[in-house]
Design a protein around this motif. Structure first.
Motif, PDB file in Angstrom:
ATOM      1  N   PHE A   1       2.065   2.478  -3.468  1.00  0.00           N
ATOM      2  CA  PHE A   1       1.069   3.227  -4.229  1.00  0.00           C
ATOM      3  C   PHE A   1       0.722   4.542  -3.551  1.00  0.00           C
ATOM      4  N   ILE A   2       0.815   4.584  -2.229  1.00  0.00           N
ATOM      5  CA  ILE A   2       0.608   5.848  -1.518  1.00  0.00           C
ATOM      6  C   ILE A   2       1.668   6.858  -1.934  1.00  0.00           C
TER       7      ILE A   2
ATOM      8  N   TRP B   1      -6.943   6.507   3.196  1.00  0.00           N
ATOM      9  CA  TRP B   1      -7.956   5.630   2.641  1.00  0.00           C
ATOM     10  C   TRP B   1      -7.327   4.493   1.838  1.00  0.00           C
ATOM     11  N   GLN B   2      -6.269   4.776   1.109  1.00  0.00           N
ATOM     12  CA  GLN B   2      -5.576   3.705   0.387  1.00  0.00           C
ATOM     13  C   GLN B   2      -5.069   2.641   1.352  1.00  0.00           C
TER      14      GLN B   2
ATOM     15  N   ALA C   1       0.833  -1.212   0.000  1.00  0.00           N
ATOM     16  CA  ALA C   1       0.000   0.000   0.000  1.00  0.00           C
ATOM     17  C   ALA C   1       0.863   1.256   0.000  1.00  0.00           C
TER      18      ALA C   1
ATOM     19  N   ILE D   1      -6.345  10.993   1.307  1.00  0.00           N
ATOM     20  CA  ILE D   1      -6.340  10.005   0.224  1.00  0.00           C
ATOM     21  C   ILE D   1      -5.416   8.836   0.569  1.00  0.00           C
ATOM     22  N   ALA D   2      -4.227   9.145   1.086  1.00  0.00           N
ATOM     23  CA  ALA D   2      -3.261   8.102   1.443  1.00  0.00           C
ATOM     24  C   ALA D   2      -3.813   7.201   2.548  1.00  0.00           C
TER      25      ALA D   2
ATOM     26  N   SER E   1       0.957   8.002  -5.542  1.00  0.00           N
ATOM     27  CA  SER E   1      -0.187   8.912  -5.626  1.00  0.00           C
ATOM     28  C   SER E   1       0.135  10.252  -4.982  1.00  0.00           C
TER      29      SER E   1
ATOM     30  N   THR F   1      -6.683  -1.212   2.007  1.00  0.00           N
ATOM     31  CA  THR F   1      -5.794  -2.364   1.794  1.00  0.00           C
ATOM     32  C   THR F   1      -5.750  -3.246   3.036  1.00  0.00           C
TER      33      THR F   1
END
Length: 344
Positions: A165-166, A213-214, A162, A210-211, A169, A218
């Protein structure tokens, strides 16, 4: 078309630092991966770390512990853990010698995390070799009870993957913000009475949400599908929250230091991949060479992984959480300073 191509190439090399990083980045990342593979292939590279815990304390048990240490092989390392000497985290397997152990009726418990195929087999071969070495005359039949624990790779990768991708993003949103600023967004915000510090703080908060929530989704998926249920939801919420903020603040600060979108686009992917490779997000630190793993242990994604893994086990990793808070505060200060400087 030739003239246009030459113009594009000149534009690419105009920022020499960005161009150099673009060309060097694949070489640097390949070197990291190559070192990892060389470490696995080397005869003195990756080792199975096995802990032995003597809960009995009898003379036969001590003899068995000594035999285990003597039976260690080049790729299998044995270390005894006594009361007050820490825990067995990071070990591929733990051999426990329970109360009542004797050469007449030897029995042990093997707790295997099994992050790699063969970890349980290596521990089983070791205890059988130790049994034969310790009680060479009239070797008794050793009773072995193997317990498979939740794999440390799954636990670490839930947060680690995770985080990759954090970071991407976070970098993408920060890059978009640089583009908006180049088009005059900051000037329009200032005309509305919104300071550069306020807009920078808003970016960090938005990216953090946003991070988070990612990471939260996960971890929720890992709990629902892979049964990686956290023992402490509060600890996990705290760890994931500071992890999200640290990533957001770091990349907003990095964007501010770069100053231009072109330079940031060249630097950010390199930084993200290096952080992922060294910290254990991409390759678990337990599999990395010790020199690289020791460096990776001082990067904020590694602290986030450790904090989330500890929370899944039901613990607050105060060291990792404290370091994440420190990097968040430090990055925020840098980002605010860069924002004020850009408005001069």
């Amino acid at each position: 078309m030739i003239i246009l191509t030459i113009a594009m190439l000149r534009s690419f090399v105009a920022d020499r630092i960005a161009a150099l990083l673009t060309l060097v980045a694949p070489i640097a990342f390949f070197s990291l991966i190559a070192l990892f593979y060389r470490h696995l292939e080397a005869t003195d590279g990756f080792r199975f770390e096995i802990a032995v815990v003597d809960d009995c304390g009898s003379s036969d048990a001590r003899l068995f512990v000594q035999a285990m240490e003597s039976s260690a092989m080049q790729r299998v390392h044995v270390s005894e853990l006594r009361d007050g000497e820490g825990n067995n985290r990071g070990m591929l397997a733990t051999v426990r010698i329970p109360d009542g152990f004797s050469r007449v009726d030897p029995h042990v418990l093997v707790e295997a995390a099994s992050p790699l195929p063969g970890a349980s087999d290596a521990a089983l071969q070791l205890v059988n070799a130790a049994n034969a070495r310790a009680f060479a005359v009239n070797v008794p039949v050793l009773s072995v009870q193997i317990t498979s624990l939740d794999g440390m790779l799954v636990r670490g990768s839930a947060a680690g993957i995770a985080l990759i991708f954090i970071m991407f993003s976070s970098a993408s949103i920060a890059s978009r913000s640089l583009g908006d600023d180049a088009l005059g967004l900051q000037d329009r915000l200032r005309s509305l009475g919104i300071s550069a510090a306020a807009s920078t703080g808003a970016r960090i908060v938005a990216i953090s949400v946003i991070a988070w929530w990612q990471l939260a989704l996960t971890l929720a998926w890992a709990a629902a599908v892979f049964h990686l249920v956290p023992s402490s939801v509060l600890a996990l919420a705290c760890a994931s929250g500071v992890a999200a903020v640290s990533s957001a603040a770091f990349f907003v600060a990095l964007a501010g230091l770069c100053g231009s979108r072109a330079r940031f686009l060249a630097i950010a992917p390199v930084i993200t991949l290096v952080l992922s490779a060294l910290s254990g997000s991409m390759i678990p630190r337990i599999l990395l060479p010790k020199t690289i793993a020791s460096v990776g242990g001082w990067l904020f994604p590694a602290w986030a992984i450790d904090a989330c893994s500890a929370a899944i086990d039901g613990r607050f990793d105060m060291r990792s959480i404290g370091l994440l808070i420190a990097i968040s505060v430090g990055s925020t200060v840098v980002a605010l300073a860069c924002a004020r400087r850009s408005m001069r």
